[in-house]
Structure formats: C-alpha cells, structure tokens
Design an enzyme around this catalytic site. Structure first.
Site, mmCIF file in Angstrom:
data_model
loop_
_atom_site.group_PDB
_atom_site.id
_atom_site.type_symbol
_atom_site.label_atom_id
_atom_site.label_comp_id
_atom_site.label_asym_id
_atom_site.label_seq_id
_atom_site.Cartn_x
_atom_site.Cartn_y
_atom_site.Cartn_z
ATOM 1 N N ASP A 679 1.052 -1.134 0.019
ATOM 2 C CA ASP A 679 -0.004 -0.003 0.074
ATOM 3 C C ASP A 679 0.908 1.061 0.199
ATOM 4 O O ASP A 679 0.525 2.293 -0.857
ATOM 5 C CB ASP A 679 -0.874 -0.128 1.237
ATOM 6 C CG ASP A 679 -2.021 1.165 1.151
ATOM 7 O OD1 ASP A 679 -2.764 1.208 0.332
ATOM 8 O OD2 ASP A 679 -2.115 2.041 2.172
ATOM 9 N N LYS A 683 1.393 4.493 -2.984
ATOM 10 C CA LYS A 683 1.292 5.906 -2.550
ATOM 11 C C LYS A 683 2.744 6.357 -3.107
ATOM 12 O O LYS A 683 2.268 7.751 -3.440
ATOM 13 C CB LYS A 683 1.067 5.917 -1.188
ATOM 14 C CG LYS A 683 -0.238 5.517 -0.503
ATOM 15 C CD LYS A 683 -0.311 5.748 1.028
ATOM 16 C CE LYS A 683 -1.847 5.080 1.415
ATOM 17 N NZ LYS A 683 -2.015 4.943 2.790
#
Length: 818
Positions: A679, A683
């Site tokens: 994750d 980003k």
C-alpha cells in the site's frame, strides 16, 4: 379600457371558468371598462383538427369524438348556468354542433380537408366556449354580449395564418364599440376575409386577437391570463428553479417568444408595440401574483440577461466550399431559393472567411431544403466549388436574451464557459449587433443540461449547485453523507452552495432520484426504494440524466469501478475518489485519465489517495504549477505502520504492538497486508507521477520487512505465532537504532527518479524523528525548499479525515464550476 384574454386552461373546466367570471366581476366592480377575449376550452382545438382529419380519411369514428366534444360543452353549461336558464344556451350550442356536424359530413363524403375548411372547423372551439361563458355571465346579472370577431377582424385569404387588414379592422372595432356599452365577449383566434369566409390567425392567435382589439381601442393595458405566474426566466418544465420575470421589454419578449417561450404568441405583441400599450401576463389561478409586465422599456434588472429560451428540435443545414470565398450573391441565391419554397430559416451563422454558411430550419423541411439547394447550386457542386449539402438533425437552439447585455461585459464569456465546463459542444452560434440575443446550436441531448447550467450561472449567482453520485456508502461514504448533512445549512447560507445527492449505490442496492436523495434518511431510502445494484446501469443512468455540474464520487477500494472513470470523464462528469487503484496501475492508464479530464474541462481529484485529508497532492500540484522542482520526497504514509513503529520501544515486543494495532482497527484483518509495504508503494508511486516521474508499479522497490516464516504462515493466527518467534530479529533492529540515537521509521522515498520503500532509522535532526500516534508525514525537498524541507503532517487515516478530504475535493470542484 382594458382588454383581457383568457387561454384554454383558464376556460378548460367549470371551476376555472368560475374563476374567470370572478376576475371579470372584480374588474367591473371597480368601474373599469373592459373587453374580454376567450380561447377554446383546453384541448378542443387539437381535437377538432383530429376530427377533421379523421373525417377526411373516411374514418366514421370521428362522430364519436364529436359527440364527446358536444358532451363536454353540455357538462360545462350544467355546471355554470341554473337549470331554469339552461335551455337557450343548450339550443345555441346544439345549433353550433349541428352546423359543425354538417360540415364534417361533407368532408367525410368528399374525402378532402382544405385549409379553408379546416379554419372553419377550428373556429367552432372559440365560438362554443365564448357562447357558453357569455350566457353564464348574463345568468349572473352581467350585461354581457357575444362578439363574433369574424365580423370585425378582416384578413386576407391566407388560411391557417391570415394577415390582418388593420385599417378596415380598426374602423369596424371602433364602430362596434361605439354602439354597445355591454361587456364584449370576443371569440379569439378567428377572423374572416373581405368576402366573409372564416379565417384563423395562427396557433396562439387568441393573444393576437386581444392585441388587435387593444390597439384599436387604445386600451391602457392588455392582460393575458394563463396558467403560469407570468413569463419565466426559463421553461419551468425543464428548469425547476425558473422564476417569474417581473418586467420585460417588447423586444425581449419578442426574442424569447421566437425561441420557444410560448406564454405569449409573438405576433400578439406587434399591434401593442405600435401603440405603446403594455401587456400583463397573469395567472388565472393565482390572482394575487403580480405577473409580468411587458412594455416598451423594462424596469431596472438585477441580472445581465432577462431569460433563456429554446427551440427543442431543429435541423442544422451547412453549405460550404472553397468556391464560395469572395463570390458575391451566394447568400442571396441560397435564401431566395429557400424563401420561394416557403422554407423558413430560424437562425443563420456564417464564417467570416465566407467558406461556409449554416442555418437552422424545421426538421420536417430538411430533406426538401436539401433538394432545393442541390438544384440551386447544381453547377457549383458538380465542379467542386461547393461541397455536398450536409444536414445535422437532433439539434436544439438555445438563446439567452436581455437588453442588460449591452451594459454588461463578459456575458458571452460566461455563457461559453459554463457550456464548456459541462461538456456541451457548441455547433454554431449567432449574435445580433443589438446585443439583445446570443444563440447557440447544441445537441438536443444536452438541452436540459445546458438550460439548467446556464440558468444557474446567470440567475442563481447567489447559489451554485452540485449533483453528486456516490458509490460506496460504507464507512467513508456514510461519513461523507453525514458531513454533507451537518454542513448543508452552512453551505447554503455561507458558501451559497446546494449539494444534491442524486445517486447512491452499495454492493446490494442502488438508488437514483433526479430530485435528490434526503441527506437525513438516505439509508432508509436506499433500503426501501433502491433496486439491485448494477454498476453499468448506474453509470449509464448518470450519463442519461446528463445533469449539469455532475460529480461521481467513488468511496470504495473496488478494482472494477475504476474502469468506468474514463467514460464518466469523457461524458464531462468530474470524478472524486480515495480509491488508489486507478492512479497506481499502469502509467498509460493514469495518463489517459488525466488527459481525458483536461480535454473535457472537468476535474479528476484524488487528494485522499495519499494521507487521507492531508493536503499532500494539492501541495505537489501547486508547487509544480508554479515551476518548483522536486529533489526528494520522503513519506510515512501508512497510519498502521506509523502507529506500529511509533509505539515499538524497549520493553515492548513487536508482536504485541501489531496485536494492539489490529485491536484498535488500524490494520487490515490480516496485518501482513499492511506490513508487506504494498500500500505504501502504491502511494509513493502516485506521488512520483504527480511530480512528473513516469514510474510503473514494478519500478518501486519494496524492502522486505517481515521474515519469510511470517509471510508463509497459512493463517493470521499462525502469522502471529511466527511473528512472536521472530521477536529477537525485531529487538535487534530496535537495539541497533537506539545505539545510534535514532528511531525506526517505515519510509517511502523518491530521489533522482528512484522510488523505494524500506524500514530506516532517523535521528533527532530528521523531521520524522518526533512522529507520534498514527500520524502521516511527508517531507518535500525542492529547489525552493532545499535547506528546510516543506513538511505536511497530521492524521493520515480514519473515516472522518478521509471523508473530509473527499468533501474538500468536492468543494474544489464547486469553486471551479461556479
């Protein structure tokens, strides 16, 4: 002297006629001398035309329809006139119906319906209604007299739309009124030729009748009584927020009427205009309302434009060719050919290069126009000087009208800006040098959207509106809806913004309501009124509604939804989302979405992709737009990993910190989803792209944080067991950091085009050293912020802050569209 005219809806029922009589009695009680014009009962004229055509086609069922017309008028007599006084009125109406039946019998026998005969058939509508109302007035003690306008209004024999002989007509009207003091009840719409043959003044001609009588009698005012509160800023059937125009000039009213505003009939203004007689448009069913005053000069206006009107269905004819440039007489030949063939032109637009002329006409005449022009320019087409005649159907004309445009700059700019921001393509445009009217030709599918968007910009400048379609009403979506509800009053009063939630969808049900879903009980509405969710159907319906200022809000993490982003953006619908999937996939797909949004003039906003509600992406975009160069980005952008390493200290086992984070809801059900760093990699990939580094997902290096045994564990329980067994590994990492006077931080970095995610140690001089709780922090080192990096810090996870970030993006779009 006042002349009053009552339309078909005003005389359509017993109750409405009683209201009309009350209005007339009030005027008479005030000592005002009046004359009154009546239309046929609502729908009767159309029915008479239908009956005539059925008779001409040999369809004997016309008699059934005629019987229904007769019975409707008989019922009206029974409701208006006392039993003892009904017989004479029944006899008069029966006589008219018998006359009409004989006429129709002839049409039926010869199977022919000429314009002359049709005029006579149509005349019975006004003759019947006026007969009944005159007798009803007499029954109430009013000195009323039936006035057959055919005896006074003289025209030529152009049946269907006869032209008035004003010299003769004015003389006859004055002579008639000089002989009678009774209230004259005048048949609207009808007239007669010099030899007494019945003619009509065209559809809507009862207004014309009133204007003719008003001008002849030098009336102080002509009142047009209808079923609306006057002339409106737009058609209220298409624009719910339309409101009554208090005053309007003759010229403005003519322009609006020409372009579809049917409250008054355009020629009805001409006699009044010539005599400088004001008209009032009033509502029979709302007599207290002031209505609209139409006069030579309108009173001061609050808005740059007076109204918006449209012609829904037209055809655009385009004539172009290099051989037209500099050639005199092309336009004259073109429009003369159309005129000779009785093809009326609604709007004309010509390029200054003289390379093309386009114009709009009634679509029913489009093919005939093609034939006429191909014949007229047969030689030029053959030698290639003129290309083939092209015709585009399903287009509409929209016009903004107002004398205030002469004194206001930027009106056309505002018009084209709002159309562009809503993805509405202007096919052709025309503006007169008087600056009274700007007309545009657009796709018919975009008409309602355009009318509402333009009305919002010009007439609701105090308020703006957004139409939201929200997919995903779980934790973030429901929190957003709650925030919208709480802020609803504030947005309306302080920000002058109305947010309408038009559509909602979760995995089970979806609900679309063009009027808007209640922010207070949206959950019950979705549960009770929603239908089975179909994302393709939901998106298709959004496009079909084609509402102005539409925003699609994706509050899910669904991989499938993002494939609809492009089609929504391409339909000029802005997209707001915390969903990272679209921006962290292939770079080509990321670019395509950015490009589509830019080309369509809409917004694709995703501030909450990184750092929830923190202004991270907006900060990057602002610095990039102002020309700053990014040298390095360092970021802790996982609330979960921030919490874990901010709380991992001597005396606390790493496994216990992870368990605590899971218990507090910081981690996914399987904490490995967070500890894998995937994750965080997404980003930093998004941030890399935002600063202009075109990375693919595989270009981001993610250093493995967990031992292999933890990754291979078959279940969450087994994972925690392996994590506990690996305690010594994490203790060693912590001890090494402390030995250097540093702390452990899970950091994503972009530097010199290289993106990586890893566990690092940072010392007291680093801005990440003092991070606490589950906060996110991003450090930007740029050409301008080289010595002291720009730092953005704060909560980077949680429904409230994420929803508030989505909310902020929605507000950004409202400012852009406003």
């Amino acid at each position: 002297m006042k002349v009053l005219k009552f339309g078909g809806t005003s005389v359509g029922t017993v109750d409405s006629i009683k209201q009309v009589i009350s209005i007339l009695e009030d005027n008479l009680a005030q000592g005002t001398r009046i004359a009154v014009v009546f239309s046929a009962m609502g729908g009767v004229t159309n029915r008479l035309i239908e009956i005539g055509r059925m008779a001409a086609a040999g369809n004997g069922e016309y008699l059934d329809l005629l019987k229904a017309v007769e019975e409707r008028h008989f019922t009206t007599i029974r409701g208006l006139i006392g039993v003892k006084s009904q017989s004479s009125t029944f006899a008069a109406v029966k006589g008219l119906v018998n006359e009409l039946e004989d006429l129709l019998r002839g049409v039926y026998l010869i199977r022919e319906l000429t314009p002359r005969t049709l005029d006579l058939i149509m005349s019975f509508g006004e003759r019947l209604s006026t007969t009944i109302i005159t007798e009803a007035l007499k029954n109430r003690g009013v000195a009323a007299e039936y006035c057959d306008a055919r005896l006074l209004i003289k025209t030529n024999a152009n049946f269907g739309m006869a032209e008035v002989d004003f010299a003769t007509t004015d003389r006859l009207i004055l002579e008639h009124f000089a002989k009678s003091s009774a209230l004259q009840c005048i048949t609207g719409f009808v007239a007669s030729s010099a030899d007494g043959i019945t003619t009509t003044l065209g559809r809507g001609g009862s207004d014309y009748t009133a204007s003719i009588f008003g001008a002849a009698l030098d009336a102080e005012v002509i009142e047009i009584w209808t079923d609306v509160d006057g002339m409106m800023t737009a058609d209220p059937r298409k624009v719910p927020n339309a409101f009554t125009i208090p005053s309007i000039s003759y010229a403005e009213a003519m322009e609006l009427s020409h372009f579809g505003a049917k409250v008054i009939y355009p020629p009805s203004l001409q006699p009044a205009f010539a005599k400088n007689i004001p008209l009032k448009v009033l509502n029979t069913f709302n007599t207290e309302f002031e209505g609209t005053l139409v006069s030579r000069i309108a009173n001061g206006k609050d808005y740059a434009i007076t109204g918006i009107s449209s012609i829904d269905d037209t055809a655009l004819v385009n004539v172009q060719g290099s051989g037209m440039i500099g050639v005199a007489g092309i336009s004259a030949r073109l429009f003369t050919a159309l005129s000779v063939n009785n093809i009326s032109v609604i709007l004309i637009s010509q390029a200054s290069s003289e390379h093309s002329i386009c114009f709009t006409i009634d679509p029913r005449n489009s093919e005939r126009a093609r034939e006429v022009l191909e014949k007229e320019f047969e030689v030029e087409i053959a030698i290639g000087d003129i290309d083939s005649i092209s015709i585009e159907k399903n287009v509409s004309i929209l016009a903004i009208v107002g004398e205030g445009m002469k004194k206001s700059t930027g009106v056309s700019g505002k018009l084209f800006s709002v159309l562009g921001k809503n993805g509405i393509n202007v096919i052709a445009t025309a503006q007169g040098s008087s600056e009274l009217n700007i007309s545009v030709v657009i796709s018919r599918n975009d008409l309602s959207k355009a009318l509402n968007a333009i009305h919002g910009v010009f007439f609701q400048s105090e308020t703006r509106s957004l139409n939201l379609f929200i997919v995903g009403v779980g934790l973030i979506g429901s929190t957003l809806l709650n925030q919208l509800c709480v802020q609803e009053k504030y947005l309306r009063t302080e920000k002058l913004l109305i947010v309408n939630v038009i559509g909602l969808s979760n995995t089970k049900k979806m609900l679309l309501d063009p009027v808007g879903v209640s922010l207070k009980d949206w959950h019950d509405q979705l549960t009770d009124q929603g239908v089975k969710t179909s994302l393709p159907a939901f998106v298709q319906r959004i496009k079909e509604l084609n509402l102005p200022n539409s925003v699609f809000v994706d509050c899910t993490s669904d991989k499938d939804i993002v494939r609809y982003y492009e089609t929504l953006l391409d339909a000029s619908i802005s997209v707001v989302t915390p969903n990272k999937v679209a921006n962290s996939g292939r770079y080509e797909e990321y670019q395509r979405l950015q490009r589509t949004a830019l080309q369509r003039g809409v917004k694709f906003l995703y501030e909450t992709n990184v750092g929830a509600g923190l202004p991270i992406i907006n900060t990057i975009q602002g610095l990039m737009a102002s020309g700053d160069k990014f040298l390095k980005i360092e970021a802790i952008v996982s609330g979960t990993l921030s919490y874990i390493f901010n709380n991992f200290r001597p005396g606390v086992q790493f496994v216990d910190v992870v368990r605590d984070a899971k218990a507090k809801g910081y981690t996914e059900p399987d904490p490995r989803d967070d500890l894998s760093g995937v994750d965080v990699a997404r980003k930093i990939l998004i941030l890399s792209r935002e600063v202009g580094v075109p990375l693919e997902p595989e270009d981001v290096t993610v250093a493995q944080l967990l031992p292999d045994s933890c990754l291979r564990a078959p279940s969450v329980e087994a994972f925690f067991a392996e994590l506990e067994a690996s305690n010594e590994y994490f203790e060693e990492l912590l001890a090494n950091a402390q030995a250097k006077g540093e702390v452990l931080r899970y950091i994503a970095t972009l530097e010199e085009g290289v993106a990586k995610v890893e566990l690092r140690t940072v010392g007291p001089q680093h801005p990440f050293y003092t991070l606490s709780g589950s906060d996110n922090i991003v450090s930007f080192t740029t050409e301008r912020y080289k010595d002291r990096p720009l730092v953005v810090k704060g909560p980077g996870a949680g429904a409230e802050v994420t929803a508030s970030g989505v909310f902020a993006d929605i507000m950004s779009i409202s400012s852009y569209l406003g």
